[in-house]
Scaffold this active site. Sequence first.
Site, PDB file in Angstrom:
ATOM      1  N   TRP A 128       0.955  -1.252   0.112  1.00 51.64           N
ATOM      2  CA  TRP A 128      -0.169   0.051  -0.028  1.00 51.64           C
ATOM      3  C   TRP A 128       1.137   1.313  -0.018  1.00 51.64           C
ATOM      4  O   TRP A 128       1.540   1.662   0.986  1.00 51.64           O
ATOM      5  CB  TRP A 128      -0.808   0.029   1.446  1.00 51.64           C
ATOM      6  CG  TRP A 128      -1.827  -1.132   1.455  1.00 51.64           C
ATOM      7  CD1 TRP A 128      -2.211  -2.082   0.221  1.00 51.64           C
ATOM      8  CD2 TRP A 128      -2.931  -1.075   2.220  1.00 51.64           C
ATOM      9  NE1 TRP A 128      -3.187  -2.801   0.823  1.00 51.64           N
ATOM     10  CE2 TRP A 128      -3.798  -2.188   2.019  1.00 51.64           C
ATOM     11  CE3 TRP A 128      -3.342  -0.553   3.535  1.00 51.64           C
ATOM     12  CZ2 TRP A 128      -4.820  -2.922   2.649  1.00 51.64           C
ATOM     13  CZ3 TRP A 128      -4.279  -1.076   4.328  1.00 51.64           C
ATOM     14  CH2 TRP A 128      -5.022  -2.209   4.012  1.00 51.64           C
ATOM     15  N   GLU A 129       0.973   1.818  -1.153  1.00 49.64           N
ATOM     16  CA  GLU A 129       1.900   3.087  -1.273  1.00 49.64           C
ATOM     17  C   GLU A 129       1.678   4.270  -1.629  1.00 49.64           C
ATOM     18  O   GLU A 129       2.247   5.308  -1.561  1.00 49.64           O
ATOM     19  CB  GLU A 129       3.375   2.406  -2.665  1.00 49.64           C
ATOM     20  CG  GLU A 129       3.679   1.234  -2.223  1.00 49.64           C
ATOM     21  CD  GLU A 129       4.719   0.912  -3.373  1.00 49.64           C
ATOM     22  OE1 GLU A 129       5.672   1.875  -3.585  1.00 49.64           O
ATOM     23  OE2 GLU A 129       4.881  -0.216  -4.081  1.00 49.64           O
ATOM     24  N   GLU A 130       0.028   4.490  -1.804  1.00 49.31           N
ATOM     25  CA  GLU A 130      -0.272   5.524  -2.302  1.00 49.31           C
ATOM     26  C   GLU A 130      -0.346   6.693  -1.093  1.00 49.31           C
ATOM     27  O   GLU A 130      -0.209   7.993  -1.285  1.00 49.31           O
ATOM     28  CB  GLU A 130      -1.887   5.421  -2.538  1.00 49.31           C
ATOM     29  CG  GLU A 130      -1.926   4.351  -3.636  1.00 49.31           C
ATOM     30  CD  GLU A 130      -1.183   4.698  -5.035  1.00 49.31           C
ATOM     31  OE1 GLU A 130      -1.208   6.103  -5.486  1.00 49.31           O
ATOM     32  OE2 GLU A 130      -0.314   3.938  -5.511  1.00 49.31           O
TER      33      GLU A 130
END
Length: 412
Positions: A128-130
Amino acid sequence: MITQLGLTLVVGLTLCLVHVQALLQVPEFPFSVLWNVPSARCKTRFGVHLPLDALGIIANHGQRFHGQNITIFYKNQFGLYPYFGPRGTAHNGGIPQAVSLDHHLAQAAHQILHNLGSSFAGLAVLDWEEWYPLWAGNWGTHRQVYQAASWAWAQQMFPDLNPQEQLHKAQTGFEQAARALMEHTLRLGQMLRPHGLWGFYRYPVCGNGWHNMASNYTGHCHPAIITRNTQLRWLWAASSALFPSIYLPPRLPPAYHQTFVRHRLEEAFRVALTGHAHPLPVLAYVRLTHRSSGRFLSLDDLMQTIGVSAALGAAGVVLWGDLSVSSSEEECWRLHDYLVGTLGPYVINVTKAATACSHQRCHGHGRCSWKDPGQMEAFLHLQPDDNLGAWKSFRCRCYLGWSGPTCLEPKP
């Protein structure tokens, strides 16, 4: 020089890796190298066999991208992860405050039960990089949208507050919801598949990237990010493994590769003790190719990534690649030749050396790690004459249940 090990050693190491699930459940294996590359079609579509087992690299059955030894969940494949697309489209509400935690966990539970077998004991990596779970970490044009959307949410939810109070509600609401989403997802995974190692890819972050700093580059993590990592105690306490990224930045001069990797891993080791009686295992993500050119990592690159990880006492590394490495028969043969000629022999050498050092210096009850992290020339390498050496540059990181300078003292 890194010796090209013979067939006897390859067979011996392969026998050690037959039961890879059991291997991942037991921390007493000094150093593991896992394969997170979508290479299955090299065999199924192009007839190119990649001999990962014989080279000491742990892969899923059939070299599938998702399986019993490692599974990575991307943002659009797991639960109801909220984010904004490149055109500003809100997915699952866009921000953590806007998604139903119960609905997210229900969908995530279904996907865990469907995708991971009941005996799953591998790595479960959430990518989860957003957005970043702390408000201050969402800077730059890509992530400021989450601050703006959170402020709009607060204005709608609390119209009677003044702008300063609304901004405070936006920040606290974002951080509380982000924490709940990440923390409860990890807890859910560990409840449903308790033998897996659960954690978030890229965490902890470090902020030591290359910004054309030339001679004043130190590789140290940014002080503000170290402070944020300390604030994320809840994340480390909820994790069962850490998966920092040590992808080499495209413009980082080779002379700085080691210090870049070292400081990223040292920050992971620092937070690995948070909320746990024994340090979490650290398995760093290594990209097989350079992002700018697509070239495979050279032997020196492997030393500064895989080699440094082993020498610092990491539990292992995860090798990552994208679909381009298996996009054609030609690319598959290129990957095969790289595996057999460069990557595989180095992996065999390092894993064998890590095991030898563990047994000789730590009585098989710990991992070897540099006494002095700045000792840049000392690696866990077997020499051409197969002399295992005294490993004088290394100390021991004892496994759970052992203590003392050489891990000889039982610890209740």
